[in-house]
Design a protein around this motif. Structure first.
Motif, short mmCIF file in Angstrom:
data_model
loop_
_atom_site.label_atom_id
_atom_site.label_comp_id
_atom_site.label_asym_id
_atom_site.label_seq_id
_atom_site.Cartn_x
_atom_site.Cartn_y
_atom_site.Cartn_z
N ILE A 246 71.37 56.91 -20.79
CA ILE A 246 72.03 55.88 -21.57
C ILE A 246 72.89 56.53 -22.64
N LYS A 247 74.20 56.21 -22.63
CA LYS A 247 75.12 56.75 -23.62
C LYS A 247 75.74 55.60 -24.41
N PRO A 248 75.49 55.53 -25.72
CA PRO A 248 76.14 54.50 -26.54
C PRO A 248 77.64 54.73 -26.59
N GLY A 249 78.41 53.67 -26.93
CA GLY A 249 79.84 53.82 -27.10
C GLY A 249 80.15 54.69 -28.30
N LEU A 250 81.35 55.26 -28.33
CA LEU A 250 81.72 56.18 -29.40
C LEU A 250 81.67 55.52 -30.77
N GLY A 251 81.97 54.23 -30.84
CA GLY A 251 81.98 53.57 -32.14
C GLY A 251 80.93 52.49 -32.26
N ASP A 252 79.89 52.58 -31.42
CA ASP A 252 78.88 51.52 -31.39
C ASP A 252 77.73 51.81 -32.35
N GLY A 253 77.76 51.16 -33.51
CA GLY A 253 76.60 51.16 -34.40
C GLY A 253 76.40 52.44 -35.19
N SER A 254 75.58 52.32 -36.22
CA SER A 254 75.20 53.46 -37.04
C SER A 254 74.06 54.21 -36.39
N GLY B 279 78.37 53.33 -22.86
CA GLY B 279 78.96 52.35 -23.74
C GLY B 279 78.00 51.27 -24.19
N ILE B 280 76.71 51.52 -24.06
CA ILE B 280 75.69 50.54 -24.42
C ILE B 280 75.63 50.38 -25.95
N SER B 281 75.70 49.13 -26.41
CA SER B 281 75.66 48.86 -27.85
C SER B 281 74.38 48.15 -28.28
N GLY B 282 73.55 47.74 -27.31
CA GLY B 282 72.29 47.11 -27.65
C GLY B 282 72.33 45.59 -27.65
N THR B 283 73.31 44.96 -27.00
CA THR B 283 73.36 43.51 -26.91
C THR B 283 72.20 43.00 -26.06
N GLU B 284 71.88 41.73 -26.20
CA GLU B 284 70.74 41.18 -25.46
C GLU B 284 70.89 41.32 -23.95
N PRO B 285 72.06 40.96 -23.35
CA PRO B 285 72.20 41.14 -21.90
C PRO B 285 72.02 42.60 -21.47
N GLU B 286 72.54 43.55 -22.26
CA GLU B 286 72.38 44.96 -21.92
C GLU B 286 70.91 45.36 -21.94
N MET B 287 70.21 44.96 -22.97
CA MET B 287 68.80 45.33 -23.11
C MET B 287 67.95 44.69 -22.02
N GLU B 288 68.28 43.46 -21.64
CA GLU B 288 67.54 42.79 -20.57
C GLU B 288 67.78 43.48 -19.22
N GLU C 224 67.05 52.17 -33.55
CA GLU C 224 66.36 50.91 -33.28
C GLU C 224 66.45 50.55 -31.80
N VAL C 225 67.63 50.75 -31.22
CA VAL C 225 67.81 50.49 -29.78
C VAL C 225 66.89 51.39 -28.97
N LEU C 226 66.85 52.67 -29.33
CA LEU C 226 65.98 53.62 -28.63
C LEU C 226 64.51 53.22 -28.76
N ALA C 227 64.11 52.82 -29.94
CA ALA C 227 62.71 52.42 -30.16
C ALA C 227 62.34 51.23 -29.29
N GLU C 228 63.28 50.30 -29.13
CA GLU C 228 63.00 49.12 -28.30
C GLU C 228 62.90 49.51 -26.82
N ILE C 229 63.79 50.40 -26.39
CA ILE C 229 63.77 50.81 -24.99
C ILE C 229 62.47 51.54 -24.63
N THR C 230 61.96 52.35 -25.55
CA THR C 230 60.72 53.10 -25.27
C THR C 230 59.53 52.17 -25.08
N TYR D 205 68.31 58.99 -23.80
CA TYR D 205 69.21 58.19 -24.64
C TYR D 205 69.94 59.15 -25.60
N LYS D 206 71.26 59.21 -25.43
CA LYS D 206 72.07 60.13 -26.22
C LYS D 206 72.36 59.52 -27.60
N LEU D 207 71.70 60.04 -28.64
CA LEU D 207 71.91 59.51 -29.98
C LEU D 207 73.26 59.94 -30.55
N THR D 208 73.79 61.09 -30.10
CA THR D 208 75.08 61.57 -30.59
C THR D 208 76.02 61.84 -29.45
#
Length: 439
Positions: free
Chosen positions: A403-411, A377-386, A417-423, A436-439
């Motif tokens: 890491i699995k994003p939420g079903l409705g979290d972001g395009s 359910g990760i959406s890429g908020t600052e606390p999550e990324m930290e 972009e979240v994946l690029a930051e994590i790498t 990181y599951k993109l889909t």
């Protein structure tokens, strides 16, 4: 049930040769040892076990000595639909009571889908006199069954599971002194009787309690190893549970008492706790007093699971970080973040700044035993990324982070972009894989 049938044919001997006399092959199926027959019968559904009575005269009553019986939905579905469910049930119980011989060590009854709950007091009395050790009873949700006094006379009970019934022990009840595991789901019982019941089960090791008590829970159980609670809670007290290794508290209701019970005081009673599962409401319940460090670290905690929580709320994030910081021997962390669409309130900037400051305050913490992390359910908020950055930088033997994003979290672009930051985050473990599951 497929019945094995032997086929024999007579072959004429060649001309000039005499016939040789042969004995008829023995009936192997009917001459099996009783222990083999019993093993076969116990692996069959009850209806098929009863139908083996047609195989031979010897097999006619073999099912009657089965020590384990299961009467579930499959049995009702296979019987004659031209007869009402209540009559079908009554007929089956009648044959069971009149034909069964010997002890019954395990009995499972599920009539959850029947329209009415037939009166089964005689069945309970029958089981109490036949050495029942493992009992599973599931009744309809809209017709709770009040257990008769004979139920409390099952002195050899070791495993008990009750669903949708009323439990009211008589004054003379002294407990089930052989009981090892107890599961109560949607069971009506007062806090007083529940406390008495648990205290009178000195060997109890496993306790499951789902939506059965709505006010106070007090448990004193020196042998308890596992406790799984799901439901509303006003007050909880676990005392004298030195062996408790697995604890799950999932609270489906939210009360004004949230934050009134300090997490440190609660956890100090579990010196050997290995698995801990909390959800949003239980974290809120314990998040009122979050000290810098536990008086004694959770040195045995190996697996931490937090479900449906918000890392953007200060008290919840503080409690989450506190648990991680106080568990130096963690091997697995699993966090499921709630779907933001379900929440209207948005986190203000000063709260986010306070959370980020707390994460930065963990610079002296190292998770030397953490091997696996799962974040959902990760959406890429600052606390999550930290938090992700912290876990990668402080886990020298980490092997995998999922890491699995939420079903409705972001395009898809946002997720990339979240994946690029994590790498770009530093990893203390050269073998750490981030999936990181993109889909």
């Amino acid at each position: 049930m497929q019945v094995l049938t032997g086929y024999y044919c007579y072959i004429m001997p060649p001309k000039g040769k005499k016939r040789s006399s042969r004995t008829v092959p023995p009936d192997i199926l009917s001459n099996l040892p009783d222990n083999i027959i019993d093993a076969i019968m116990m692996h069959l559904p009850l209806r098929d076990a009863v139908r083996t009575s047609i195989l031979s005269t010897k097999w006619r009553y073999n099912w009657c000595r089965l020590p384990e019986l299961t009467l579930d939905q499959a049995l009702w579905e296979m019987t004659d639909n031209g007869i009402s469910p209540t009559i079908r049930f009554t007929n089956i119980i009648f044959h069971l009571l009149t034909l069964h011989v010997g002890p019954i060590s395990k009995f499972a009854l599920s009539i959850a889908t029947l329209g009415n709950c037939p009166k089964i007091d005689n069945l309970i009395c029958f089981l109490s006199r036949n050495g029942i050790q493992n009992l599973v009873l599931q009744f309809p949700k809209d017709n709770l069954y009040k257990l008769p006094s004979s139920f409390f006379m099952c002195s050899q009970m070791r495993h008990l599971s009750l669903n949708n019934c009323i439990l009211n022990p008589p004054p003379a009840f002294k407990g089930f002194d052989q009981l090892v595991s107890l599961e109560l789901c949607e069971v009506t019982i007062s806090s007083k009787y529940f406390r008495t019941l648990i205290s009178c089960c000195p060997l109890l090791e496993q306790l499951v309690l789902h939506s059965s008590i709505t006010n106070h829970i007090q448990i004193t159980s020196p042998k308890l190893i596992s406790f799984d609670f799901r439901g509303r809670i006003n007050f909880i007290s676990l005392k004298d549970v030195p062996l408790l290794a697995k604890l799950s508290l999932v609270d489906t209701g939210y009360y004004e008492k949230a934050g009134k019970c300090g997490i440190a005081k609660f956890l100090e009673s579990f010196p050997v706790l290995e698995h801990l599962h909390l959800d949003y409401y239980s974290v809120r319940f314990f998040a009122g007093e979050v000290p810098g460090q536990l008086p004694s670290a959770l040195n045995c905690l190996k697996r931490l699971c937090l479900s449906d929580i918000s890392l953007d709320e200060l008290d919840v994030a503080s409690c989450t970080l506190y648990l991680i910081k106080s568990s130096p021997y963690l091997q697995q962390i699993e966090i499921k973040v709630y779907d933001e669409d379900e929440w209207v309130e948005r986190t203000v900037d000063d709260v986010i700044d306070a959370i980020l400051e707390q994460v930065e305050g963990l610079s002296d913490v190292t998770l030397n035993h953490l091997r696996a992390v799962k974040l959902t359910g990760i959406s890429g908020t600052e606390p999550e990324m930290e938090l992700i950055k912290f876990l990668l930088a402080k886990s020298p033997i980490l092997s995998r982070m999922l890491i699995k994003p939420g079903l409705g979290d972001g395009s898809p672009e946002t997720r990339l972009e979240v994946l690029a930051e994590i790498t770009q985050f530093r990893r203390a473990s050269p073998k750490a894989e981030v999936d990181y599951k993109l889909t």
